[in-house]
Design an enzyme around this catalytic site. Structure first.
Site, PDB file in Angstrom:
ATOM      1  N   LYS A  92       0.846  -1.203   0.000  1.00  0.00           N
ATOM      2  CA  LYS A  92       0.000   0.000   0.000  1.00  0.00           C
ATOM      3  C   LYS A  92       0.877   1.246   0.000  1.00  0.00           C
ATOM      4  O   LYS A  92       1.739   1.414   0.875  1.00  0.00           O
ATOM      5  CB  LYS A  92      -0.852   0.017   1.261  1.00  0.00           C
ATOM      6  CG  LYS A  92      -2.314  -0.313   1.032  1.00  0.00           C
ATOM      7  CD  LYS A  92      -3.055  -0.209   2.348  1.00  0.00           C
ATOM      8  CE  LYS A  92      -4.531  -0.063   2.137  1.00  0.00           C
ATOM      9  NZ  LYS A  92      -5.257  -0.023   3.418  1.00  0.00           N
ATOM     10  N   ILE A  93       0.608   2.098  -0.972  1.00  0.00           N
ATOM     11  CA  ILE A  93       1.358   3.365  -1.087  1.00  0.00           C
ATOM     12  C   ILE A  93       0.339   4.511  -1.136  1.00  0.00           C
ATOM     13  O   ILE A  93      -0.562   4.496  -1.990  1.00  0.00           O
ATOM     14  CB  ILE A  93       2.186   3.407  -2.399  1.00  0.00           C
ATOM     15  CG1 ILE A  93       3.166   2.237  -2.485  1.00  0.00           C
ATOM     16  CG2 ILE A  93       2.888   4.746  -2.569  1.00  0.00           C
ATOM     17  CD1 ILE A  93       4.415   2.369  -1.644  1.00  0.00           C
TER      18      ILE A  93
END
Ligand code: G3P
Length: 299
Positions: A92-93
């Protein structure tokens, strides 16, 4: 629609898996913090491995850094350390790592591009607008996570519905009324226990929905719909994960529009199975079971 559970609590993940309804898991630093508070006699690393083994579906793990360099390096560490466990890690960014107005940087989107190019699947998170979702898809994200509940929070706050307080998480935001407001009609908003009755003038209504560089979104569910229109129009392969869900009704609205995935807190998944008419029917059936029938059921 695929169902992910939005939690890092292993008991919830195992329970959802045992029901046969689980397609994946999403975590974030806040959800990991809740789980860590309850960790007993097991390292966080072993705990995460247990989560990864519980489901074969994708499990999102978020980076902690906010610069391009930190995010890319943390993503590679997380992927190398955990993906060999069950080949199901997604990183997750955040789409944008600015923490205040004027603090402009474009580190998130750049990290999405780099990681996607190296073959690490990215779930681009903290998406609050259709344009951010468009950018995430262009940069190659495998998944995009629009936070519909937080958009409802934002709109309700700007409509003055909360009286300065946080809106209860489980309370459904009346998007139909907001839709009428978007049409610039005078609107008498819902009279209810925590909403109250209010009338807005046209210009107030226009201001309410003209926010965040993305005028015209009138609810969290509407944001999901808008992103879906864009992705379908251009055949992007990025899958939409409707996130920050607070009610079963939001899940139903997402399912009706054909969203790829909803990541749902465990208590909302429970709500999706409970119905008082089912309980009422169950009670009546149990009361009507006759001894002759019970005898048939014995081995
Ligand atoms: O999936 C994102 C989610 O964990 C955020 O939910 O309810 O804190 O807005 P919420």
């Amino acid at each position: 629609m695929k169902i992910f559970v939005d939690t890092a609590m292993i008991d919830e993940i195992k329970e959802a898996e045992s029901w046969g309804i689980l397609d994946g898991v999403t975590t974030n630093p806040s959800l990991i913090k809740k789980a860590v508070d309850k960790l007993e006699g097991v390292s966080l690393e072993d705990y995460i491995q247990d989560i990864l083994r519980t489901t074969d579906g994708p499990v999102s793990l978020e980076v902690a850094g906010s610069t391009y360099g930190d995010m890319v390096s943390e993503a590679k560490i997380l992927y190398k350390k955990f993906n060999p466990i069950n080949d199901n890690v997604v990183i997750k960014i955040p789409v944008n790592t600015c923490m205040k107005d004027g603090d402009d940087n474009f580190e998130g989107i750049k990290a999405v591009k780099t990681l996607s190019e190296t073959g690490i699947p990215v779930n681009c998170t903290l998406v609050m607008s259709s344009n951010q979702a468009l950018m995430a898809a262009k940069a190659g994200a495998a998944y995009v996570s629009p936070f519909l509940g937080r958009i409802d929070d934002h709109i309700r706050k700007n409509m003055g519905l909360t009286g300065g307080k946080d809106y209860p998480k489980g309370n459904h935001y009346p998007e139909e009324l907001a839709e009428r407001a978007r049409e610039y009609k005078l609107v008498e908003l819902m009279e209810g226990k925590d909403v109250g009755s209010m009338i807005y003038r046209d210009h107030d209504i226009m201001n309410i929905f003209d926010w965040g560089n993305d005028a015209g979104i009138y609810s969290g569910v509407d944001l999901i719909w808008s992103i879906k229109q864009i992705y379908d129009s251009y055949s992007f392969e990025t899958q939409i994960i409707a996130a920050s869900i607070r009610t079963a009704r939001q899940v139903r609205l997402c399912a009706e529009m054909g969203v790829d995935i909803a990541t749902i807190p465990f208590n909302v998944i429970e709500d999706m199975i409970i119905h008082y008419k089912t309980s009422e029917g169950m009670k009546a059936f149990c009361e009507d079971v006759v001894p002759e029938y019970m005898n048939i059921l014995k081995l």
